[in-house]
Structures are given as C-alpha cells and as structure tokens.
Design an enzyme around this catalytic site. Structure first.
Site, PDB file in Angstrom:
ATOM      1  N   SER A  50      51.537  17.364  29.063  1.00  0.00           N
ATOM      2  CA  SER A  50      50.785  18.435  27.673  1.00  0.00           C
ATOM      3  C   SER A  50      49.995  17.621  26.490  1.00  0.00           C
ATOM      4  CB  SER A  50      51.058  19.885  27.859  1.00  0.00           C
ATOM      5  OG  SER A  50      51.352  20.081  28.812  1.00  0.00           O
ATOM      6  N   HIS A  88      45.728  14.857  33.290  1.00  0.00           N
ATOM      7  CA  HIS A  88      45.842  15.898  32.751  1.00  0.00           C
ATOM      8  C   HIS A  88      45.510  17.433  33.245  1.00  0.00           C
ATOM      9  CE1 HIS A  88      46.991  18.741  28.930  1.00  0.00           C
ATOM     10  NE2 HIS A  88      47.561  19.206  29.846  1.00  0.00           N
ATOM     11  N   GLU A 107      41.202  15.509  32.347  1.00  0.00           N
ATOM     12  CA  GLU A 107      41.881  14.592  31.357  1.00  0.00           C
ATOM     13  C   GLU A 107      42.493  13.588  31.527  1.00  0.00           C
ATOM     14  OE1 GLU A 107      41.665  17.432  27.187  1.00  0.00           O
ATOM     15  OE2 GLU A 107      44.556  17.029  28.690  1.00  0.00           O
ATOM     16  N   ASN A 109      44.344  20.463  24.746  1.00  0.00           N
ATOM     17  CA  ASN A 109      45.462  21.262  23.900  1.00  0.00           C
ATOM     18  C   ASN A 109      45.489  21.390  22.081  1.00  0.00           C
ATOM     19  OD1 ASN A 109      46.429  22.492  26.116  1.00  0.00           O
ATOM     20  ND2 ASN A 109      48.007  20.968  26.715  1.00  0.00           N
TER      21      ASN A 109
HETATM   22  N1  3HC Z   1      45.764  29.794  43.986  1.00  0.00           N
HETATM   23  C1  3HC Z   1      44.407  31.349  44.065  1.00  0.00           C
HETATM   24  N2  3HC Z   1      44.281  32.164  44.222  1.00  0.00           N
HETATM   25  C2  3HC Z   1      45.560  32.436  42.561  1.00  0.00           C
HETATM   26  C3  3HC Z   1      45.600  31.037  41.712  1.00  0.00           C
HETATM   27  C4  3HC Z   1      46.107  30.382  42.647  1.00  0.00           C
HETATM   28  N3  3HC Z   1      46.410  29.401  41.768  1.00  0.00           N
HETATM   29  N4  3HC Z   1      45.665  32.035  41.195  1.00  0.00           N
HETATM   30  C5  3HC Z   1      45.173  33.601  40.208  1.00  0.00           C
HETATM   31  N5  3HC Z   1      44.631  33.667  42.552  1.00  0.00           N
HETATM   32  C6  3HC Z   1      44.134  34.972  42.392  1.00  0.00           C
HETATM   33  C7  3HC Z   1      44.496  36.129  42.087  1.00  0.00           C
HETATM   34  O1  3HC Z   1      45.226  36.000  42.738  1.00  0.00           O
HETATM   35  C8  3HC Z   1      43.159  37.301  41.588  1.00  0.00           C
HETATM   36  O2  3HC Z   1      43.390  37.109  43.241  1.00  0.00           O
HETATM   37  P1  3HC Z   1      43.550  38.963  43.557  1.00  0.00           P
HETATM   38  O3  3HC Z   1      41.581  39.075  43.085  1.00  0.00           O
HETATM   39  O4  3HC Z   1      43.291  39.458  45.059  1.00  0.00           O
HETATM   40  O5  3HC Z   1      44.023  40.057  42.788  1.00  0.00           O
HETATM   41  C9  3HC Z   1      42.173  36.345  42.030  1.00  0.00           C
HETATM   42  O6  3HC Z   1      42.801  34.797  41.177  1.00  0.00           O
HETATM   43  C10 3HC Z   1      42.184  36.932  40.148  1.00  0.00           C
HETATM   44  O7  3HC Z   1      41.081  36.489  40.101  1.00  0.00           O
HETATM   45  P2  3HC Z   1      39.797  36.533  39.370  1.00  0.00           P
HETATM   46  O8  3HC Z   1      38.450  36.999  39.742  1.00  0.00           O
HETATM   47  O9  3HC Z   1      40.125  38.255  38.695  1.00  0.00           O
HETATM   48  O10 3HC Z   1      39.727  36.008  38.494  1.00  0.00           O
HETATM   49  P3  3HC Z   1      38.818  34.988  38.003  1.00  0.00           P
HETATM   50  O11 3HC Z   1      38.467  33.983  39.638  1.00  0.00           O
HETATM   51  O12 3HC Z   1      37.301  35.099  37.832  1.00  0.00           O
HETATM   52  O13 3HC Z   1      39.366  33.600  36.843  1.00  0.00           O
HETATM   53  C11 3HC Z   1      40.902  32.032  36.536  1.00  0.00           C
HETATM   54  C12 3HC Z   1      40.932  33.747  37.026  1.00  0.00           C
HETATM   55  C13 3HC Z   1      40.320  30.638  37.071  1.00  0.00           C
HETATM   56  C14 3HC Z   1      42.650  31.839  36.176  1.00  0.00           C
HETATM   57  C15 3HC Z   1      40.344  32.929  34.877  1.00  0.00           C
HETATM   58  O14 3HC Z   1      40.942  33.525  34.428  1.00  0.00           O
HETATM   59  C16 3HC Z   1      40.460  31.408  34.297  1.00  0.00           C
HETATM   60  O15 3HC Z   1      39.537  30.582  34.055  1.00  0.00           O
HETATM   61  N6  3HC Z   1      41.582  31.216  33.340  1.00  0.00           N
HETATM   62  C17 3HC Z   1      42.035  31.016  31.968  1.00  0.00           C
HETATM   63  C18 3HC Z   1      42.191  29.561  32.512  1.00  0.00           C
HETATM   64  C19 3HC Z   1      42.635  28.503  31.440  1.00  0.00           C
HETATM   65  O16 3HC Z   1      41.867  28.232  30.662  1.00  0.00           O
HETATM   66  N7  3HC Z   1      43.404  27.507  32.450  1.00  0.00           N
HETATM   67  C20 3HC Z   1      43.087  26.488  31.226  1.00  0.00           C
HETATM   68  C21 3HC Z   1      44.797  26.877  30.231  1.00  0.00           C
HETATM   69  S1  3HC Z   1      44.884  25.150  29.168  1.00  0.00           S
HETATM   70  C22 3HC Z   1      46.191  24.074  29.922  1.00  0.00           C
HETATM   71  O17 3HC Z   1      46.637  25.131  31.590  1.00  0.00           O
HETATM   72  C23 3HC Z   1      46.983  23.203  29.898  1.00  0.00           C
HETATM   73  C24 3HC Z   1      48.107  23.338  29.590  1.00  0.00           C
HETATM   74  O18 3HC Z   1      48.540  21.417  29.845  1.00  0.00           O
HETATM   75  C25 3HC Z   1      48.645  23.713  28.168  1.00  0.00           C
END
Ligand code: 3HC
Length: 295
Positions: free
Chosen positions: A123, A144, A156, A195
């Site tokens: 990260s 990444h 990335e 990040n």
């Molecule tokens: N596989 C399959 N399904 C998944 C899942 C996965 N890995 N993770 C979540 N889901 C499912 C959930 O169980 C939920 O299902 P349900 O509706 O049956 O309860 C559904 O997906 C969630 O869908 P939603 O419609 O509520 O939400 P969205 O589809 O609109 O989006 C998201 C979900 C893509 C996670 C969105 O909220 C998002 O983009 N969040 C931001 C995430 C982000 O910014 N990540 C980057 C962080 S920084 C990082 O990772 C870097 C590291 O180095 C720190």
C-alpha cells in the site's frame, strides 16, 4: 517475458487483498496458486473467494458456470516451493512489515524461476527498497489493487529505481487482461498516488472525531452525501482495514513527517483489534447491522 507467455500466477497471502487478487486473476482465466503460511488462513481466503464468486453469480454479474470454473482455477497452498516453482508471475500481498516481506522474498528468490516477474501489492512501502530483497530487482515492481479488488477498477503500476520498462509493460498489460485500468506511477513515494490522498483524509476524519468536533456519523454523512465518495470515510476505513490505514500512516509519518501522524483514535482501534469488516467490528459493529450512514 510477454503477457501471452503467462499461464500461471502465484498470489502470496490469502487475506483481504490476496484472495481478492487471486479471484480477479482466476476470473480472467489464469491458473492461480494462492499461498499463505497455514492451512487455516489459506482455507479462509478460499472460502471468501467462493462467497464472492457466488455473490457475483447471484446478482447475474457472471454466470454460475463461470463462477465455478474460476474457483476451480484456484489452488490453495501452504508450501512456498510448490507455490512459486514454474510460475510466471508472483503477486505478493503479505502483511505490510518490511521484515516479513524480506523473509518471504528470500524464500521466493530460492525457489522461483529466474524469468518470473515479481510484483508487490504494498500500500505504501518503497518499491526500490523491496526490490533490493530480490535476486532480480529489474523484474520487480508495484501492482497496487484496491479493496475490494473484484469491484475496484484501478490498479497502480509502480516503478522502482531498478525496474525495467519491459516489466512495467507486462504488469500493465496483465492488469488490462484482468479487466482493470492500470495507471503508471513513476515516482516511488510513500502511499504512491491514491493512498497519499485517501489515507490522510481518513486520518483527518479521525482527528475531527478525536478532538470532539464531529461524530463519526456526521463525518460519514458529509463525505458520502456532500463530497460524493461512495462510502463515508469511517465506512471506508472499516472496508480497507484499520490496521492497513494505520501502517500506511506510520510509514508516511516516518518518511514524510508530522503532518501524517496517525490519530490516537485509529491507534486505539488497532490495539483493540477492531480492524473493520474483517474482524466484525471497527468504527461500526458489523455483527449488529454495520454502518447506517444518515443522509
Ligand atoms: N465480492 C462480491 N460481492 C461483494 C463484495 C465482493 N468482494 N464486496 C461487497 N459485495 C457485495 C455486498 O455483499 C453487497 O451485497 P448485497 O447487496 O447482497 O448486500 C453488495 O456488494 C454491495 O453493493 P452495494 O450496491 O451496496 O454497493 P455498490 O455495489 O454500489 O459498491 C463498493 C460497493 C464497490 C465497495 C463501493 O461502495 C465502493 O466503491 N466503495 C469504496 C471502496 C474504495 O474506495 N476502495 C479503495 C480503498 S483504498 C485501498 O483499498 C488501498 C489500500 O492500499 C488501503
């Protein structure tokens, strides 16, 4: 090596990111060896892949047949030699500690083929420093992914000082084969691009709450509904893991200075093992309904 020569991919680490990357590679048609240090960890990662693939099938995002075929392409392993011998690409997603990575890299160097390309999902740690633990720093770079890898589009691709252009080309093309959008990061600086921006934002949110200026729900409500982020910043912290954000901040604090000091509220979460969704509790309690950010 060309992308067409890649048949087998090894992912080291079956945690949140490791199993997610293994899932993405298997969905793209590659044979994947996913390795962790014991049977319990590797089985848990495998179960998480199965859950995720079935969820995607349930929602008609892929067919059940494709979900089953992708799962069949994943081989969970504990033995490092079996995991990396004869592989084409190794993607490392083990914990964010230099000492742990150094030990794993020594084992990889002992058993992996000379021509294998080695990428890290770190990260924030220096790609150049990590590359120096390997036998072939020119075949090493950052790859990444973002959490959850199966849903997030960006990858990335980060160059270290010793990385060959050809290595970056292969990893960039591989990210495209995975259906992702790679962005090349030329400067190997702490946190790279995303990040460096995102983790201080989450830290600042913690300081606001720690200093009594706002509640968690107020902050999340404004970041989600006012700033247009898909999740509130505390929800996002729980999604990526509070330990992950904390380690990124600790490293940025060491290298870049006081502006990146981790907030005590975040440190407390890590000490109490309230790491977010993966432990059932973080800033929100996922065993009792999870986040319900008010609009
Ligand atoms: N596989 C399959 N399904 C998944 C899942 C996965 N890995 N993770 C979540 N889901 C499912 C959930 O169980 C939920 O299902 P349900 O509706 O049956 O309860 C559904 O997906 C969630 O869908 P939603 O419609 O509520 O939400 P969205 O589809 O609109 O989006 C998201 C979900 C893509 C996670 C969105 O909220 C998002 O983009 N969040 C931001 C995430 C982000 O910014 N990540 C980057 C962080 S920084 C990082 O990772 C870097 C590291 O180095 C720190």
């Amino acid at each position: 090596m060309e992308t067409d020569d890649i048949n087998s991919i090894t992912v080291l680490g079956a945690g949140n990111m490791g199993h997610g990357i293994a899932e993405v590679a298997a969905l793209a048609g590659y044979d994947v060896r996913m390795r962790d240090i014991n049977q319990e960890f590797v089985q848990s990662g495998y179960d998480d892949i199965e859950w995720s693939l079935n969820k995607l099938a349930e929602k008609d995002q892929i067919s059940q047949e494709d979900a089953d075929a992708a799962l069949d392409r994943v081989t969970p392993l504990v033995d490092i030699e079996e995991s990396v011998s004869d592989t084409d690409v190794i993607i490392e997603a083990v914990p964010e500690k230099m000492e742990i990575k150094e030990d794993v890299y020594a084992e990889v160097s002992e058993h992996a083929p000379d021509q294998a390309i080695f990428a890290t999902n770190t990260s924030s740690l220096s790609i150049t420093d990590l590359s120096e633990f390997t036998d072939h720093p020119e075949q090493f770079c950052g790859m990444h992914f973002f959490n959850p890898p199966v849903r997030m589009q960006l990858v990335e691709v980060i160059s270290g000082e010793h990385t060959d252009e050809a290595t970056l080309d292969v990893i960039e093309e591989l990210a495209e084969e995975f259906g992702k959008t790679p962005v090349r990061v030329h400067r190997d600086s702490p946190g790279f691009i995303v990040n460096r921006i995102l983790v201080p934002l989450m830290n600042e949110a913690c300081w606001l709450v720690h200093e009594g200026e706002a509640t968690i729900e107020e902050v999340d409500s404004t970041t989600k509904y006012g700033m247009g982020l898909p999740m509130g910043s505390f929800e996002l912290g729980d999604q990526v893991g509070n330990d992950v954000s904390y380690h990124v901040l600790e490293y940025m604090h060491d290298v870049l200075g006081d502006a990146y000091e981790p907030c005590p509220l975040l440190a407390e979460k890590v000490e109490n093992e309230e790491l977010g969704k993966k432990t059932g509790k973080g800033f929100y309690d996922y065993e009792n309904g999870g986040a319900d950010v008010p609009s």
